[in-house]
Design a protein around this motif. Structure first.
Motif, PDB file in Angstrom:
ATOM      1  N   UNK A 104      18.732  -1.103   3.260  1.00  0.00           N
ATOM      2  CA  UNK A 104      18.710  -0.662   4.656  1.00  0.00           C
ATOM      3  C   UNK A 104      19.053  -1.812   5.598  1.00  0.00           C
ATOM      4  N   UNK A 105      19.761  -2.808   5.088  1.00  0.00           N
ATOM      5  CA  UNK A 105      19.945  -4.045   5.848  1.00  0.00           C
ATOM      6  C   UNK A 105      20.643  -3.822   7.184  1.00  0.00           C
ATOM      7  N   UNK A 106      21.632  -2.939   7.221  1.00  0.00           N
ATOM      8  CA  UNK A 106      22.337  -2.704   8.478  1.00  0.00           C
ATOM      9  C   UNK A 106      21.452  -1.974   9.477  1.00  0.00           C
ATOM     10  N   UNK A 107      20.712  -0.985   9.020  1.00  0.00           N
ATOM     11  CA  UNK A 107      19.807  -0.255   9.914  1.00  0.00           C
ATOM     12  C   UNK A 107      18.703  -1.161  10.440  1.00  0.00           C
ATOM     13  N   UNK A 108      18.242  -2.074   9.587  1.00  0.00           N
ATOM     14  CA  UNK A 108      17.158  -2.978   9.984  1.00  0.00           C
ATOM     15  C   UNK A 108      17.658  -4.119  10.867  1.00  0.00           C
ATOM     16  N   UNK A 109      18.912  -4.479  10.720  1.00  0.00           N
ATOM     17  CA  UNK A 109      19.449  -5.596  11.488  1.00  0.00           C
ATOM     18  C   UNK A 109      18.889  -6.936  11.071  1.00  0.00           C
ATOM     19  N   UNK A 110      18.769  -7.166   9.748  1.00  0.00           N
ATOM     20  CA  UNK A 110      18.175  -8.418   9.295  1.00  0.00           C
ATOM     21  C   UNK A 110      19.120  -9.593   9.557  1.00  0.00           C
ATOM     22  N   UNK A 117      21.181 -14.705   1.103  1.00  0.00           N
ATOM     23  CA  UNK A 117      20.924 -14.484  -0.315  1.00  0.00           C
ATOM     24  C   UNK A 117      21.434 -13.121  -0.769  1.00  0.00           C
ATOM     25  N   UNK A 118      21.234 -12.097   0.056  1.00  0.00           N
ATOM     26  CA  UNK A 118      21.723 -10.760  -0.296  1.00  0.00           C
ATOM     27  C   UNK A 118      23.237 -10.761  -0.439  1.00  0.00           C
ATOM     28  N   UNK A 119      23.911 -11.411   0.493  1.00  0.00           N
ATOM     29  CA  UNK A 119      25.368 -11.465   0.432  1.00  0.00           C
ATOM     30  C   UNK A 119      25.833 -12.244  -0.798  1.00  0.00           C
TER      31      UNK A 119
END
Length: 231
Positions: A104-110, A117-119
C-alpha cells in the motif's frame, strides 16, 4: 542474538509503522469484533488487517493441505504483489507490517530509508527479499533488525527469545481487486478471492473468522487494522 517477537499491541505497532516512514495520519488499531456492527466503528479506508493466530496443529495442518491444493489447482497472483519469505525466527510481526505497508506504499505515501529498501528489493525473489531486508543497513540511518528488537522490548509480555513463538502474524491486503493472505512462513501468497477497496474490511474479516473457526477452542486470536486516523 535471538530476537524477541513483537506483541499484538497497537501502540508498539504504530511506533514501528511510523519509523517505516508511514505518515501519522495512518494508524494501527484494535479490531474488537468481526461482525458487521463491530466493523462499522472502524474508520475507513482500511488498507490491511493483521491477524495474530495460534501456531497450532490445526493451523499447520490446514496450511499444508492448502498448499497442496493450490499447487494442483493454481491461483491468480498479481505480478507486483510484494511478498517476503521469513528467514529469521520471531519476526513474523515485522513481516506482517512490511506486507501491509509495501503493498500500500503509494496510498500511504511512505518516505525515507525504508522506501529505499523496498525499491532495492522489489525485483528480488521472496527468499532473497527476506534475507536482504533483515541484513541490509541503509547507511547508518535504518536497520530493520535493530528497530524490530528495540520495539519488541517495549512489549508487556515476558517471553524467551530462544523458544519458538506460540502465535503467528498474518497480513491480509487488497491488491488489484483480490484479497491476499501474506504469511512469510508459507511458500507463496494465498488468494482468497475478489474484493474491492470498499468491501475489503468485511471480506478480510470473513477470512479471519475462517481462521478462528478452525481453532474454535482457542481464544488467543487478535486482529488489528491499518486505517486512517480519526480526525
Amino acid at each position: 542474538m535471538a530476537l524477541l517477537p513483537l506483541e499484538s499491541n497497537p501502540e508498539v505497532m504504530n511506533k514501528f509503522l511510523h519509523l517505516l516512514g508511514v505518515p501519522n495520519k495512518w494508524n494501527i488499531v484494535d479490531v474488537y469484533g468481526l461482525e458487521q456492527d463491530d466493523l462499522a466503528y472502524i474508520t475507513k479506508p482500511v488498507l490491511a488487517l493483521i491477524l495474530l493466530c495460534p501456531n497450532s496443529e490445526q493451523f499447520n495442518k490446514h496450511a499444508e493441505e492448502e498448499s497442496v491444493k493450490l499447487k494442483e489447482e493454481g491461483q491468480i497472483i498479481t505480478p507486483d504483489l510484494f511478498f517476503v519469505k521469513q528467514s529469521v525466527p520471531n519476526v513474523c510481526g515485522t513481516i506482517a507490517l512490511i506486507h501491509s505497508v509495501a503493498n500500500n506504499s503509494e496510498k500511504l505515501g511512505i518516505e525515507g530509508p525504508f522506501k529505499h529498501l523496498l525499491e532495492k528489493t522489489k525485483d528480488l525473489t521472496p527468499e532473497k527479499r527476506g534475507e536482504l531486508l533483515f541484513s541490509c543497513e541503509d547507511g547508518e540511518s535504518f536497520n530493520l533488525m535493530s528497530v524490530h528488537q528495540e520495539l519488541a522490548q517495549e512489549g508487556q509480555s515476558e517471553v524467551n527469545p530462544n523458544e519458538p513463538a506460540n502465535n503467528h502474524f498474518i497480513a491480509l491486503i487488497e491488491k488489484d481487486g483480490h484479497l491476499y493472505e501474506l504469511n512469510g512462513s508459507k511458500e507463496f501468497p494465498v488468494n482468497h478471492g475478489p474484493t474491492t477497496e470498499d468491501t475489503f474490511l468485511e471480506d478480510a474479516a470473513n477470512v479471519c473468522r475462517q481462521f478462528i473457526s478452525r481453532n474454535a477452542e482457542d481464544v488467543n486470536f487478535t486482529v488489528m487494522a491499518l486505517t486512517a486516523a480519526e480526525n
